[in-house]
Design a protein around this motif. Structure first.
Motif, PDB file in Angstrom:
ATOM      1  N   GLN A 183       1.058  -1.186   0.168  1.00  0.00           N
ATOM      2  CA  GLN A 183       0.329  -0.302   0.032  1.00  0.00           C
ATOM      3  C   GLN A 183       0.776   0.977  -0.227  1.00  0.00           C
ATOM      4  N   VAL A 184       0.234   2.196  -0.927  1.00  0.00           N
ATOM      5  CA  VAL A 184       1.130   3.397  -0.820  1.00  0.00           C
ATOM      6  C   VAL A 184       0.774   4.618   1.070  1.00  0.00           C
ATOM      7  N   PRO A 185       2.442   4.586   1.716  1.00  0.00           N
ATOM      8  CA  PRO A 185       2.757   5.185   2.097  1.00  0.00           C
ATOM      9  C   PRO A 185       1.424   6.440   2.824  1.00  0.00           C
ATOM     10  N   MET A 186       1.630   6.606   4.143  1.00  0.00           N
ATOM     11  CA  MET A 186       0.795   8.057   4.378  1.00  0.00           C
ATOM     12  C   MET A 186       1.467   8.696   4.410  1.00  0.00           C
ATOM     13  N   ARG A 187       2.556   9.214   4.014  1.00  0.00           N
ATOM     14  CA  ARG A 187       3.651  10.603   4.355  1.00  0.00           C
ATOM     15  C   ARG A 187       4.571  10.237   2.991  1.00  0.00           C
ATOM     16  N   SER A 188       5.050  10.800   2.491  1.00  0.00           N
ATOM     17  CA  SER A 188       5.962  10.880   1.480  1.00  0.00           C
ATOM     18  C   SER A 188       6.783  10.624   1.437  1.00  0.00           C
ATOM     19  N   ALA A 189       7.799  10.519   3.167  1.00  0.00           N
ATOM     20  CA  ALA A 189       9.138  10.415   3.612  1.00  0.00           C
ATOM     21  C   ALA A 189       9.465   8.543   3.707  1.00  0.00           C
ATOM     22  N   ARG A 190       8.339   7.903   4.015  1.00  0.00           N
ATOM     23  CA  ARG A 190       8.142   6.545   4.398  1.00  0.00           C
ATOM     24  C   ARG A 190       8.054   5.836   2.183  1.00  0.00           C
ATOM     25  N   LEU A 191       8.182   6.972   1.628  1.00  0.00           N
ATOM     26  CA  LEU A 191       8.282   6.221   0.352  1.00  0.00           C
ATOM     27  C   LEU A 191       9.851   5.919   0.000  1.00  0.00           C
ATOM     28  N   GLU A 192       9.881   4.556  -0.596  1.00  0.00           N
ATOM     29  CA  GLU A 192      11.201   3.934  -0.860  1.00  0.00           C
ATOM     30  C   GLU A 192      11.665   3.837  -3.065  1.00  0.00           C
ATOM     31  N   GLU A 193      13.048   4.521  -3.053  1.00  0.00           N
ATOM     32  CA  GLU A 193      13.033   4.687  -4.296  1.00  0.00           C
ATOM     33  C   GLU A 193      13.240   2.990  -5.466  1.00  0.00           C
ATOM     34  N   GLY A 194      12.153   3.109  -6.344  1.00  0.00           N
ATOM     35  CA  GLY A 194      12.314   1.944  -6.823  1.00  0.00           C
ATOM     36  C   GLY A 194      11.313   0.713  -6.660  1.00  0.00           C
ATOM     37  N   LYS A 195      10.937   0.798  -5.484  1.00  0.00           N
ATOM     38  CA  LYS A 195       9.618   0.250  -4.556  1.00  0.00           C
ATOM     39  C   LYS A 195       7.571   0.240  -5.661  1.00  0.00           C
ATOM     40  N   LEU A 196       7.407  -0.897  -5.900  1.00  0.00           N
ATOM     41  CA  LEU A 196       6.141  -0.594  -6.744  1.00  0.00           C
ATOM     42  C   LEU A 196       4.988  -0.391  -5.630  1.00  0.00           C
ATOM     43  N   TYR A 197       4.215   0.539  -5.779  1.00  0.00           N
ATOM     44  CA  TYR A 197       2.832   0.922  -4.348  1.00  0.00           C
ATOM     45  C   TYR A 197       1.851   0.137  -5.200  1.00  0.00           C
ATOM     46  N   ARG A 198       0.941   0.233  -4.586  1.00  0.00           N
ATOM     47  CA  ARG A 198      -0.785  -0.004  -5.352  1.00  0.00           C
ATOM     48  C   ARG A 198      -1.862   0.196  -4.055  1.00  0.00           C
TER      49      ARG A 198
END
Length: 89
Positions: free
Chosen positions: A34-49
């Motif tokens: 799942q897409v995290p609630m905060r952009s700071a938790r996004l990981e480069e190269g990871k596919l989110y749904r």
């Protein structure tokens, strides 16, 4: 930069009835995808749904039924005047 938002809409782009919070869980998207609630938790190269859940009232006289999805991009990319909304019907 913020995460783009998805909204349930009707075929004229009006915001439709929408279930918030657990829509991705309700629609079967595994928590780890799942897409995290905060952009700071996004990981480069990871596919989110993610998922957007809508509903209709049994009498169909209330609310706005969903016929599509609207994606609202991050306005900080290219400036507010240069971004466009994307619709899927």
């Amino acid at each position: 930069m913020s995460i783009p938002e998805l909204f349930a809409v009707n075929d004229e782009g009006e915001t439709a009835n929408r279930l918030r919070n657990d829509a991705s869980t309700i629609c079967g998207v595994p928590v780890e995808e799942q897409v995290p609630m905060r952009s700071a938790r996004l990981e480069e190269g990871k596919l989110y749904r993610g998922a957007v859940a809508s509903f209709v009232y049994t009498d169909r006289l209330r609310g706005i039924p969903s016929t599509g999805i609207e994606l609202i991009p991050d306005a900080s990319i290219g400036g507010e005047e240069n971004h466009a909304y994307t619709y899927w019907f």
